[in-house]
Structures are given as structure tokens and as C-alpha cells.
Design a protein around this motif. Sequence first.
Motif, PDB file in Angstrom:
ATOM      1  N   ASN A   1       0.859  -1.167   0.000  1.00 20.21           N
ATOM      2  CA  ASN A   1       0.000   0.000   0.000  1.00 20.21           C
ATOM      3  C   ASN A   1       0.902   1.225   0.000  1.00 20.21           C
ATOM      4  O   ASN A   1       1.440   1.597   1.038  1.00 20.21           O
ATOM      5  N   PRO A   2       1.098   1.840  -1.169  1.00 16.70           N
ATOM      6  CA  PRO A   2       2.029   2.967  -1.243  1.00 16.70           C
ATOM      7  C   PRO A   2       1.602   4.192  -0.439  1.00 16.70           C
ATOM      8  O   PRO A   2       2.422   5.065  -0.184  1.00 16.70           O
ATOM      9  N   ARG A   3       0.366   4.237  -0.012  1.00 18.17           N
ATOM     10  CA  ARG A   3      -0.049   5.332   0.872  1.00 18.17           C
ATOM     11  C   ARG A   3       0.306   5.019   2.325  1.00 18.17           C
ATOM     12  O   ARG A   3       0.342   5.903   3.162  1.00 18.17           O
ATOM     13  N   GLY A   4       0.521   3.736   2.618  1.00 13.87           N
ATOM     14  CA  GLY A   4       0.924   3.323   3.959  1.00 13.87           C
ATOM     15  C   GLY A   4      -0.138   3.505   5.019  1.00 13.87           C
ATOM     16  O   GLY A   4       0.164   3.472   6.211  1.00 13.87           O
ATOM     17  N   ASP A   5      -1.394   3.661   4.602  1.00 13.49           N
ATOM     18  CA  ASP A   5      -2.444   3.946   5.586  1.00 13.49           C
ATOM     19  C   ASP A   5      -3.312   2.740   5.937  1.00 13.49           C
ATOM     20  O   ASP A   5      -4.136   2.810   6.828  1.00 13.49           O
ATOM     21  N   TYR A   6      -3.118   1.610   5.243  1.00  7.30           N
ATOM     22  CA  TYR A   6      -3.934   0.441   5.536  1.00  7.30           C
ATOM     23  C   TYR A   6      -3.154  -0.820   5.185  1.00  7.30           C
ATOM     24  O   TYR A   6      -2.537  -0.905   4.127  1.00  7.30           O
ATOM     25  N   PHE A   7      -3.186  -1.781   6.077  1.00 11.09           N
ATOM     26  CA  PHE A   7      -2.672  -3.110   5.775  1.00 11.09           C
ATOM     27  C   PHE A   7      -3.690  -4.114   6.253  1.00 11.09           C
ATOM     28  O   PHE A   7      -4.109  -4.093   7.406  1.00 11.09           O
ATOM     29  N   HIS A   8      -4.100  -4.981   5.363  1.00 12.96           N
ATOM     30  CA  HIS A   8      -5.074  -6.032   5.658  1.00 12.96           C
ATOM     31  C   HIS A   8      -4.613  -6.842   6.869  1.00 12.96           C
ATOM     32  O   HIS A   8      -5.414  -7.189   7.732  1.00 12.96           O
ATOM     33  N   LEU A   9      -3.328  -7.127   6.928  1.00 11.03           N
ATOM     34  CA  LEU A   9      -2.682  -7.780   8.071  1.00 11.03           C
ATOM     35  C   LEU A   9      -1.348  -7.091   8.300  1.00 11.03           C
ATOM     36  O   LEU A   9      -0.666  -6.726   7.352  1.00 11.03           O
ATOM     37  N   LYS A  10      -0.974  -6.934   9.530  1.00 13.33           N
ATOM     38  CA  LYS A  10       0.339  -6.351   9.821  1.00 13.33           C
ATOM     39  C   LYS A  10       1.376  -7.459   9.818  1.00 13.33           C
ATOM     40  O   LYS A  10       1.140  -8.551  10.300  1.00 13.33           O
ATOM     41  N   GLY A  11       2.533  -7.131   9.261  1.00 17.24           N
ATOM     42  CA  GLY A  11       3.629  -8.088   9.202  1.00 17.24           C
ATOM     43  C   GLY A  11       4.955  -7.371   9.322  1.00 17.24           C
ATOM     44  O   GLY A  11       5.028  -6.219   9.750  1.00 17.24           O
ATOM     45  N   THR A  12       6.006  -8.040   8.897  1.00 16.45           N
ATOM     46  CA  THR A  12       7.338  -7.457   8.919  1.00 16.45           C
ATOM     47  C   THR A  12       7.401  -6.331   7.902  1.00 16.45           C
ATOM     48  O   THR A  12       7.069  -6.523   6.727  1.00 16.45           O
ATOM     49  N   LEU A  13       7.829  -5.173   8.349  1.00 19.06           N
ATOM     50  CA  LEU A  13       7.923  -4.009   7.477  1.00 19.06           C
ATOM     51  C   LEU A  13       9.231  -4.077   6.692  1.00 19.06           C
ATOM     52  O   LEU A  13      10.317  -4.149   7.278  1.00 19.06           O
ATOM     53  N   LEU A  14       9.126  -4.084   5.385  1.00 22.55           N
ATOM     54  CA  LEU A  14      10.296  -4.080   4.512  1.00 22.55           C
ATOM     55  C   LEU A  14      10.554  -2.643   4.097  1.00 22.55           C
ATOM     56  O   LEU A  14       9.827  -2.082   3.282  1.00 22.55           O
ATOM     57  N   GLU A  15      11.565  -2.049   4.702  1.00 24.39           N
ATOM     58  CA  GLU A  15      11.943  -0.684   4.368  1.00 24.39           C
ATOM     59  C   GLU A  15      13.405  -0.476   4.697  1.00 24.39           C
ATOM     60  O   GLU A  15      13.990  -1.219   5.496  1.00 24.39           O
ATOM     61  N   LYS A  16      13.979   0.523   4.081  1.00 28.73           N
ATOM     62  CA  LYS A  16      15.401   0.817   4.242  1.00 28.73           C
ATOM     63  C   LYS A  16      15.771   1.037   5.709  1.00 28.73           C
ATOM     64  O   LYS A  16      16.824   0.613   6.155  1.00 28.73           O
ATOM     65  N   GLU A  17      14.884   1.672   6.456  1.00 23.21           N
ATOM     66  CA  GLU A  17      15.166   1.999   7.854  1.00 23.21           C
ATOM     67  C   GLU A  17      15.137   0.778   8.772  1.00 23.21           C
ATOM     68  O   GLU A  17      15.659   0.820   9.879  1.00 23.21           O
TER      69      GLU A  17
END
Length: 183
Positions: free
Chosen positions: A131-147
Motif C-alpha cells: 500500500n504505497p499510501r501506507g495507511d492500511y494493511f489487511h494484516l500487519k507483518g514485517t515491514l520491509l523498508e530501508k530503515e
Amino acid sequence: KINLKNKKNDKKNLFKDNSKKFILLHAGTPKNLENFRPLNYETIDEYISNLVQIINAISTNKNIFLAIRFRETKDLTLSSLKALLPVSNSYKIYSKGTFLDYLYCSDLLISYSSVTIEEALINKKPVLLFNPRGDYFHLKGTLLEKENKNIKTNAVYNIRNKKDLTLGFNWLQKNYPFHQNSL
């Protein structure tokens, strides 16, 4: 029990020359304004935009292939979708056969919000939610991001912006096969 020989043959039959690549299966059903539920579903425009971003991100890695599982709707036909997506050998649209055949032969499901997410998890396939808006995830999981410097294997992964797509896809491919106890 899964017959691995049949799985290899099925994968080759479905994905042909791409069968040895890391296969991402994209599944989702965009909603028109009549069925619109903000956040929970992608609009048709968001669906197309998200697919374009995914295609652009995987085009830099020749070992990743995107299989788009598509069901036509009155508002988005197969010919319309083909015309709206960039020309690339890194993906193909599939509208025939059963979803479970494609899920079985893919390495990971990518979606926004769909019952296919639960189907993948029940069948022990990892899921990436984008979700490129980052405002909704059907299920939360491991966040894949540079940080995120300490990414751990999981059954569900989240990417919340397009700048992390390439990093996320490369991490997923590098760390596949995932630990079965995570699923």
C-alpha cells in the motif's frame, strides 16, 4: 503431501521460461465507486498505479517474475489493463485456470486487500501487502523498508511506499525459501 516433481512440471507449464525465477503472484480485485470502501479496497486507478509501480520495481531484477492473476470486471477489461500497463518481459497477465494452481506454483503472493491473502496463508505461502499510501494493511507483518535494519522472516510482509519496493523484492528473493516455521 506435495509431489515436488509435479510442482516443478506444473510451474514450468504455467510460467514457461520464467519458471526458474522467483515468482510473485499478484491477486486483487479493484472496486469501482459503487462498491467503494475507503482504505479497505483499491480503486481501479490505485490498482493500476500499484501494478505499474510493482512492474517498474521488478524490472531491475531479471530473476523476479510477476504473474498477475486477473478477473475482468465491467469497469476493467483484460484489453484495457494490458493497454494501461508498461511493456515489459518481467510480468504476464493470467486470466484462465484456477487461482490455486497459480498460488501453488508461485513463491509469494502480493496483494493490497483480498481473500486471496487468507488463501495464501492457509496454503503456507508468504504474503506481501503493498500500500504505497501506507495507511492500511489487511494484516500487519514485517515491514520491509530501508530503515528496518533487522528484517526477520515472517508469513506476512508490508511495504508502505514505492521507494522500498526494489529493496523489499530483492530481500524476499534473497531470503527465499522462507523458514517453514514462520508460516
